[in-house]
Design a protein around this motif. Structure first.
Motif, PDB file in Angstrom:
ATOM      1  N   SER A 459       0.833  -1.203   0.000  1.00 16.73           N
ATOM      2  CA  SER A 459       0.000   0.000   0.000  1.00 16.73           C
ATOM      3  C   SER A 459       0.866   1.250   0.000  1.00 16.73           C
ATOM      4  CB  SER A 459      -0.912   0.014   1.224  1.00 16.73           C
ATOM      5  OG  SER A 459      -0.147   0.203   2.414  1.00 16.73           O
ATOM      6  N   GLN A 460       0.248   2.352  -0.374  1.00 16.34           N
ATOM      7  CA  GLN A 460       0.965   3.631  -0.328  1.00 16.34           C
ATOM      8  C   GLN A 460       1.284   4.013   1.113  1.00 16.34           C
ATOM      9  OE1 GLN A 460      -1.078   7.462  -0.938  1.00 16.34           O
ATOM     10  NE2 GLN A 460       0.272   7.744  -2.711  1.00 16.34           N
ATOM     11  N   ASP A 461       0.376   3.686   2.047  1.00 16.75           N
ATOM     12  CA  ASP A 461       0.632   3.994   3.454  1.00 16.75           C
ATOM     13  C   ASP A 461       1.914   3.316   3.928  1.00 16.75           C
ATOM     14  OD1 ASP A 461      -1.629   5.539   3.658  1.00 16.75           O
ATOM     15  OD2 ASP A 461      -2.829   4.030   4.710  1.00 16.75           O
ATOM     16  N   HIS A 462       2.052   2.038   3.615  1.00 15.61           N
ATOM     17  CA  HIS A 462       3.235   1.291   4.045  1.00 15.61           C
ATOM     18  C   HIS A 462       4.489   1.852   3.396  1.00 15.61           C
ATOM     19  CE1 HIS A 462       6.112  -2.146   3.899  1.00 15.61           C
ATOM     20  NE2 HIS A 462       5.703  -2.317   5.137  1.00 15.61           N
ATOM     21  N   GLN A 463       4.410   2.125   2.120  1.00 14.09           N
ATOM     22  CA  GLN A 463       5.568   2.676   1.401  1.00 14.09           C
ATOM     23  C   GLN A 463       6.033   3.978   2.039  1.00 14.09           C
ATOM     24  OE1 GLN A 463       4.854   4.709  -2.362  1.00 14.09           O
ATOM     25  NE2 GLN A 463       6.447   3.453  -3.324  1.00 14.09           N
ATOM     26  N   ARG A 464       5.085   4.857   2.348  1.00  7.71           N
ATOM     27  CA  ARG A 464       5.417   6.158   2.939  1.00  7.71           C
ATOM     28  C   ARG A 464       6.061   5.993   4.321  1.00  7.71           C
ATOM     29  NH1 ARG A 464       2.326   8.646   6.454  1.00  7.71           N
ATOM     30  NH2 ARG A 464       0.496   7.434   5.804  1.00  7.71           N
ATOM     31  N   LEU A 465       5.496   5.122   5.148  1.00  2.00           N
ATOM     32  CA  LEU A 465       6.028   4.931   6.496  1.00  2.00           C
ATOM     33  C   LEU A 465       7.427   4.316   6.457  1.00  2.00           C
ATOM     34  CD1 LEU A 465       2.792   3.670   8.271  1.00  2.00           C
ATOM     35  CD2 LEU A 465       3.866   5.921   8.504  1.00  2.00           C
ATOM     36  N   VAL A 466       7.652   3.384   5.544  1.00  2.00           N
ATOM     37  CA  VAL A 466       8.980   2.777   5.409  1.00  2.00           C
ATOM     38  C   VAL A 466       9.991   3.817   4.969  1.00  2.00           C
ATOM     39  CG1 VAL A 466      10.348   1.128   4.078  1.00  2.00           C
ATOM     40  CG2 VAL A 466       8.143   0.430   5.016  1.00  2.00           C
ATOM     41  N   GLU A 467       9.622   4.633   3.993  1.00  2.00           N
ATOM     42  CA  GLU A 467      10.539   5.663   3.508  1.00  2.00           C
ATOM     43  C   GLU A 467      10.853   6.690   4.593  1.00  2.00           C
ATOM     44  OE1 GLU A 467       8.579   7.207   0.088  1.00  2.00           O
ATOM     45  OE2 GLU A 467       9.233   5.571  -1.239  1.00  2.00           O
ATOM     46  N   GLN A 468       9.894   6.948   5.495  1.00  2.00           N
ATOM     47  CA  GLN A 468      10.105   7.906   6.574  1.00  2.00           C
ATOM     48  C   GLN A 468      10.806   7.293   7.778  1.00  2.00           C
ATOM     49  OE1 GLN A 468       6.172   9.393   7.413  1.00  2.00           O
ATOM     50  NE2 GLN A 468       6.098  10.670   5.565  1.00  2.00           N
ATOM     51  N   GLY A 469      11.004   5.976   7.746  1.00  2.00           N
ATOM     52  CA  GLY A 469      11.671   5.310   8.854  1.00  2.00           C
ATOM     53  C   GLY A 469      10.813   5.174  10.099  1.00  2.00           C
ATOM     54  N   VAL A 470       9.499   5.200   9.936  1.00  2.00           N
ATOM     55  CA  VAL A 470       8.585   5.083  11.080  1.00  2.00           C
ATOM     56  C   VAL A 470       8.616   3.646  11.600  1.00  2.00           C
ATOM     57  CG1 VAL A 470       6.169   5.210  11.807  1.00  2.00           C
ATOM     58  CG2 VAL A 470       7.105   6.926  10.222  1.00  2.00           C
ATOM     59  N   PRO A 471       8.738   3.462  12.912  1.00  2.00           N
ATOM     60  CA  PRO A 471       8.756   2.090  13.447  1.00  2.00           C
ATOM     61  C   PRO A 471       7.439   1.364  13.177  1.00  2.00           C
ATOM     62  CG  PRO A 471       9.525   3.676  15.090  1.00  2.00           C
ATOM     63  CD  PRO A 471       8.944   4.477  13.966  1.00  2.00           C
ATOM     64  N   LEU A 472       7.542   0.153  12.666  1.00  2.00           N
ATOM     65  CA  LEU A 472       6.383  -0.695  12.406  1.00  2.00           C
ATOM     66  C   LEU A 472       6.595  -2.039  13.068  1.00  2.00           C
ATOM     67  CD1 LEU A 472       5.911   0.017   8.575  1.00  2.00           C
ATOM     68  CD2 LEU A 472       4.598   1.012  10.460  1.00  2.00           C
ATOM     69  N   ASP A 473       5.506  -2.703  13.383  1.00  2.00           N
ATOM     70  CA  ASP A 473       5.587  -4.025  13.991  1.00  2.00           C
ATOM     71  C   ASP A 473       6.369  -4.950  13.052  1.00  2.00           C
ATOM     72  OD1 ASP A 473       5.162  -6.571  15.083  1.00  2.00           O
ATOM     73  OD2 ASP A 473       3.126  -6.095  15.717  1.00  2.00           O
ATOM     74  N   PRO A 474       7.461  -5.564  13.511  1.00  2.00           N
ATOM     75  CA  PRO A 474       8.247  -6.436  12.632  1.00  2.00           C
ATOM     76  C   PRO A 474       7.602  -7.796  12.377  1.00  2.00           C
ATOM     77  CG  PRO A 474       9.183  -6.439  14.831  1.00  2.00           C
ATOM     78  CD  PRO A 474       8.075  -5.429  14.852  1.00  2.00           C
ATOM     79  N   ASP A 475       6.570  -8.147  13.160  1.00  2.00           N
ATOM     80  CA  ASP A 475       5.937  -9.457  13.020  1.00  2.00           C
ATOM     81  C   ASP A 475       4.794  -9.370  12.013  1.00  2.00           C
ATOM     82  OD1 ASP A 475       4.878 -11.968  13.208  1.00  2.00           O
ATOM     83  OD2 ASP A 475       4.440 -11.878  15.361  1.00  2.00           O
TER      84      ASP A 475
END
Length: 656
Positions: A459-475
């Motif tokens: 998704s675009q949401d995931h792409q944006r958060l990854v590019e911004q380095g936002v912490p996401l659940d690794p599981d």
């Protein structure tokens, strides 16, 4: 046998090498391989790394001995198609005696595979034996499956099909076990496709698969399975098959199909098919548009009639049309007309569709849906907050249309489901409680189902958060839209999780269940059937702790089918605990069902059901509508309504 002797040297498999022209049947096939991402990947890797990375695959697939000849004079190649489930919070595979929904990904791949087998793509003397397993209703016994393959000479391909992000950990665990049994494996589905489509760097979990010698398949399988099977039969699977930039035309391609014994493992004996793929909208939380594209690709009416008739021959006339948005299928009218004709000929069709909130504006769409046999439709309402919808790039959703939309579907005799997302940036527990009460009072939706806003890979949401380095659940197992996987600006994780669980009980109160049943009687829907649907969406959350779309009939747990890292429980502990769980769940569900039955009895006692009405059922445009809380509860709602009115007035003035 002495190591190094001529006998041992002869018995050792040859290691795979970087593919050259001699490995292909034509210059065109070799050129196609070189130009693919997989070919580029191979050509740029160190040859020794390539040999080491695929040595395990070679031990299974490059033996000098040929497949054993069977009594019918043919050799056998096994194609195992598996739709993985995912793990519950205790680490057990989620599996049922009967699952709630069919897997259309599995049906689509099986239909393509059945066509390839019929055309004998591996040669006249090789029989392709296909086996399908949906792990939500069937156990995947890796050892038993591997033994069956070895008995027939060891040639096989294990396809882990339609793997979503929350299913990827389970798919990888299965793939690891199949690789340990020396079977070649390929993983496809939305997680692989979404990651390769939207992320610059390949994520660690995909690299882990490659390190295990598991191939990755991105894109759609139509027109590609033949080459995939030939690669597997030669023992030369590529690391990556990437067809994301080459989406196939669906017209005339093999239709989705599952054998009747597989379909009967779903509740309601429901099969599925996609009449088209692609969606024109830009919802930021959606993965569909980035994997299947924004252009409508559709099957022909002949294709759909053929697959429906095939299902009817198997005794199956209940279908889920899985198009993410069937209202935007450019061939919807021809397909509906054909289905209407089939019903007129005596075929009893029942259909479930998914549509957008503008579907009522398409002339004739809803009317023909009802005539074609659509009994239920899912609508992505998502929110009644215009700011949330705007932030999610869901501009097609207009709160001023919701009542007209839902009433139009009811006039056609169709039950409505609506998805509602919890966790948009401005959401709080208090605002969510307020909004649910507004929906109950002012919108005539039947079934409301809740989802946690989740940044799904692809998704675009995931792409944006990854590019911004936002912490996401690794599981990834938690990316099921039921778990919180990121921080929220206005809610703690505990608050977010708590309001998600509370939301179901807020909507499915005894008073509101009675209201929905009274509305159903008034607009002509069987209240007994409506009660069953309401119960089926409430009970799994309360008594199984999982979303109803992931639910089913009678939970199955296999003691040893537990996620790595969790202990395998002692039988003396596991089985008594399982029995106690079943007793508690069935007792609680039985009591809930009795409460629902009592509510139904009170509603049925009403001598004049057609006289019932309420605010939600009031005709659109009726005096006083502008005072609805739907339009006045928030500043953003008031602003949106004022803009819509100004726009409508301008159109009237200009005669547009």
């Amino acid at each position: 046998m002495i190591v190094g002797s001529p006998e041992s040297i002869k018995s050792q498999p040859k290691l795979p090498r970087v593919l050259t022209r001699e490995d292909f049947d034509s210059d065109e096939e070799f050129a196609r391989y070189q130009s693919s991402e997989a070919g580029e990947w191979v050509s740029t890797q160190n040859r020794e790394e390539q040999r080491q990375g695929w040595e395990e695959s070679a031990l299974q697939t490059i033996h000098e001995n040929r497949l054993p000849i069977r009594k019918n004079g043919r050799r056998r190649f096994h194609l195992l198609l598996i739709k993985p489930s995912h793990y519950d919070d205790a680490g057990y595979v989620i599996q049922w005696l009967r699952s709630s929904l069919p897997s259309n990904s599995l049906a689509a791949v099986y239909g393509i595979a059945r066509d390839a087998a019929a055309r004998k793509v591996l040669g006249e003397d090789i029989e392709i034996r296909i086996r399908t397993l949906d792990e939500t209703n069937s156990r995947v016994d890796v050892k038993r499956l591997a033994r069956a393959v070895r008995r027939d000479g060891g040639k096989a391909l294990v396809g882990l099909v339609g793997v979503q992000s929350n299913q990827y950990p389970r798919a990888l665990d299965l793939g690891r076990r199949f690789r340990a049994a020396a079977l070649p494996v390929v993983i496809g589905g939305f997680h692989v496709s979404g990651c390769l489509a939207m992320l610059e760097a390949m994520p660690v979990e995909l690299r882990e698969a490659l390190d295990l010698g598991i191939s990755l398949f991105a894109g759609e399988l139509e027109g590609r399975l033949d080459d995939l099977l030939r690669d597997a039969a030669r023992g030369q699977l590529r690391p990556v098959y990437d067809f994301l930039s080459d989406l196939p035309d669906l017209r005339g391609t093999p239709a989705p199909y599952l054998p009747p014994d597989r379909v009967r493992l779903t509740m309601g004996k429901r099969a599925s098919f996609d009449a088209g793929r692609g969606c024109p909208y830009l919802c930021s939380f959606c993965t569909i548009i980035n994997v299947q594209g924004r252009k409508s690709r559709h099957r022909t009416a002949d294709d759909v009639e053929r697959l429906v008739r095939t299902g009817a021959q198997d005794g199956i006339t209940n279908f889920f049309i899985t198009d993410d948005n069937f209202a935007r299928n450019r061939n919807w009218e021809a397909i509906f007309d054909r289905l209407i004709a089939l019903r007129a000929s005596g075929m009893e069709l029942r259909l479930v569709t998914q549509v957008d909130t503008q579907s009522h504006r398409i002339p004739g769409f809803i009317e023909k849906a009802g005539k074609a046999g659509v009994t239920r439709t899912f609508i992505g309402m998502e929110s009644i907050n215009p700011d949330a919808l705007k932030g999610a790039r869901k501009g097609q959703n207009k709160i001023t249309d919701y009542r007209a939309l839902l009433q139009a579907w009811h006039r056609a005799g169709v039950l409505t489901y609506a998805g509602y997302i919890l966790g948009f940036p401005n959401d709080t527990p208090q605002s969510i409680r307020r909004d649910i009460e507004i929906i109950k009072r002012e919108l005539p939706v039947d079934i409301l189902e809740f989802f946690v806003l989740t940044p799904l890979p692809g998704s675009q949401d995931h792409q944006r958060l990854v590019e911004q380095g936002v912490p996401l659940d690794p599981d990834l197992n938690n990316y099921d839209t039921q778990h919180v996987t990121m921080d929220h600006p206005r809610m703690s994780k505990a608050e977010w999780e708590g309001i998600y669980r509370e939301a179901w009980d807020l909507y499915y109160t005894e008073a509101h269940v009675a209201t929905v049943l009274r509305r159903a009687r008034a607009w002509g829907y069987d209240p007994e059937n409506m009660m069953a649907k309401l119960f089926a969406f409430h009970a799994p959350v309360v008594h199984e702790g999982m979303h109803p779309l992931e639910g089913g009939l009678i939970r199955r747990k296999v003691r040893r089918d537990r996620r790595p890292g969790f202990p395998i429980e002692n039988p003396l502990v596991f089985y008594p605990k399982l029995a106690w769980e079943h007793l508690n769940k069935f007792t609680g569900a039985f009591r809930m069902h009795r409460r629902y039955r009592r509510i139904l009895a009170r509603v049925l006692a009403d001598p004049d059901p057609e006289a019932y009405t309420d605010i939600a059922m009031a005709p659109v445009g009726q005096s006083g509508e502008d005072r609805l809380a739907l339009f006045t509860a928030t500043d953003s709602a008031q602003e949106f309504v004022n803009k819509q009115r100004a726009f409508a007035a301008k159109r009237v003035k200009t005669g547009a």
